[in-house]
Design an enzyme around this catalytic site. Structure first.
Site, short mmCIF file in Angstrom:
data_model
loop_
_atom_site.label_atom_id
_atom_site.label_comp_id
_atom_site.label_asym_id
_atom_site.label_seq_id
_atom_site.Cartn_x
_atom_site.Cartn_y
_atom_site.Cartn_z
N GLU A 14 -14.01 -45.24 21.37
CA GLU A 14 -15.43 -45.01 21.65
C GLU A 14 -16.22 -46.32 21.64
O GLU A 14 -17.08 -46.55 22.50
CB GLU A 14 -16.02 -44.03 20.63
CG GLU A 14 -15.57 -42.60 20.80
CD GLU A 14 -15.98 -42.02 22.14
OE1 GLU A 14 -17.15 -42.21 22.55
OE2 GLU A 14 -15.13 -41.40 22.80
N CYS A 26 -22.92 -34.12 44.77
CA CYS A 26 -23.82 -33.16 45.42
C CYS A 26 -24.50 -33.73 46.66
O CYS A 26 -25.03 -32.97 47.48
CB CYS A 26 -24.88 -32.67 44.43
SG CYS A 26 -25.93 -33.98 43.76
N CYS A 32 -20.40 -29.28 43.58
CA CYS A 32 -20.71 -29.34 42.15
C CYS A 32 -20.75 -27.93 41.57
O CYS A 32 -21.36 -27.02 42.16
CB CYS A 32 -22.06 -30.04 41.95
SG CYS A 32 -22.62 -30.02 40.23
N CYS A 57 -28.86 -26.60 39.15
CA CYS A 57 -29.40 -27.94 38.92
C CYS A 57 -30.80 -28.06 39.51
O CYS A 57 -30.99 -27.99 40.73
CB CYS A 57 -28.48 -29.00 39.51
SG CYS A 57 -29.10 -30.69 39.30
#
Length: 380
Positions: free
Chosen positions: A40, A204, A211, A217
């Site tokens: 990370e 998209c 998507c 969205c």
């Protein structure tokens, strides 16, 4: 907020990941909190392609938190060289020592406790808790902020506290109800933002892929995909000049350890003069005594002047940092002998041992390019 989207988001995202998520990354599927933590931190502000090469090497060098904690900081910085943002390496070392002394060598599972460790912020703490301990903890890195800002049409600059708080609230509301789903869900969030809901070319806006959240969205429905999240206007990066001394005596060169809180903090570099605002004109050949005085103010210029006789103008190197640009004029100095050094931050480094030192990437490339050391010496 759409209740249907909130209720089904994690399930749809996990299903998307099964079809289109990334797989085979060396840190995936690992429940060792140490390994998760290293990955990370390394993935912050570093491209995945670079981490794919460097992560296995780092883990081989420091396979456990105990090994990392007991290592010398110079060894850690040398292994980190080339990855940039060196405060991450210093924080890794300090955090490993903190885990050993405060938690008996075991990472805590509570994200609140993880966040108290050196160099671990709220999102990284959530990722470690989710991957290693299956805790229902949200993450909110840059990719996730972009996903949520678009899905829910969150306006305002994401650096603003009110906007950031809203995004954290959304991230928490969207968590899967089952703790066992947390690792794949968290990975799916990261993958979706990195490969599909990207900053400049989200799927998209193309006809190649559909998507899974196209209908829900809000940014897509209002034609604001590339407008969200809103970004601050960056000021032009300032530019600076400095002189660097490449002092060679026999088979050694003089290195100087940089202050821990400076740029390239804790790394070994060439002695340098203070940075000044970039000028259009440069001196062809400055006085050696003046250079020594400016780059090594605690040394004795008169004594050095008797030893160092040759000064040649080397290359000028441009290095781009996140918020500034630096032009480094290299001055090559030959010495008849090595002066004794009292300053612990100065060291004569044999050319054959440069690989043991954490060097800033442009300095490392410079030394290779000038054939002052074999390439293998700087890579080991």
């Amino acid at each position: 907020m759409s209740k249907a989207l909130t209720a089904n988001f994690s399930e749809k995202l996990i299903a998307w990941h099964a079809r289109s998520g990334r797989s085979g990354l060396p840190w995936q599927g690992n429940r060792d909190p140490y390994a998760v933590w290293v990955s990370e931190i390394m993935l912050q502000q570093t491209q995945v392609a670079t981490v794919l090469e460097r992560y296995p090497r780092f883990m081989k060098r420091f396979p456990t938190v105990k090994k990392l904690a007991s290592a010398d900081i110079d060894e850690v910085l040398a292994e980190w060289a080339g990855l940039g943002y060196y405060s991450r390496a210093r924080n890794l070392h300090a955090c490993a020592q903190q885990v050993m002394t405060e938690f008996a060598g075991q990472f805590p599972s509570d994200p609140i406790l993880l966040e108290q460790l050196k160099g671990i912020g709220r999102s990284t703490a959530g990722a470690i808790a989710a991957f290693a301990f299956h805790e229902r903890a949200p993450i909110l890195d840059a990719n996730v902020k972009r996903i949520l800002a678009r899905l829910f049409a969150v306006e305002g600059v994401i650096q603003e506290k009110a906007v950031n708080d809203r995004l954290w609230s959304l991230a928490n509301d969207l968590l899967p109800t089952k703790a066992k789903d947390m690792p794949v869900y968290t990975q799916a969030l990261m993958d979706f933002g990195a490969t599909w809901c990207t900053s400049r070319k989200p799927v998209c806006l193309s006809d190649e892929k559909k998507c899974p959240f196209e209908k829900e969205c809000q940014a897509s429905r209002s034609n604001q995909v590339l407008d969200l999240p809103q970004k601050t206007i960056k000021a032009k990066s300032p530019e600076f000049d400095c002189d660097m001394l490449l002092i060679r005596s026999g088979n050694s060169i003089l290195l100087q350890k940089r202050p821990s809180k400076a740029i390239w903090g804790g790394l070994w570099s060439l002695p340098e003069t203070p940075w000044v605002a970039k000028s259009a004109t440069r001196k062809n050949l400055p006085n050696l005594k003046d250079l020594i005085q400016a780059a090594l103010p605690d040394e004795r210029p008169s004594a050095w002047g008797r030893v160092y006789k040759v000064v040649n103008q080397g290359p000028q190197i441009k290095h781009v940092f996140t918020h500034r640009r630096l032009w480094m004029q290299i001055w090559e100095v030959s010495a008849s002998r090595s002066l004794e050094l009292e300053n612990p931050n100065l060291r004569w480094a044999p050319l054959s041992q440069l690989g043991r030192y954490g060097l800033p990437q442009p300095i490392k490339i410079l030394l290779q390019g000038l054939s002052l050391a074999r390439g293998d010496d700087l890579k080991n």
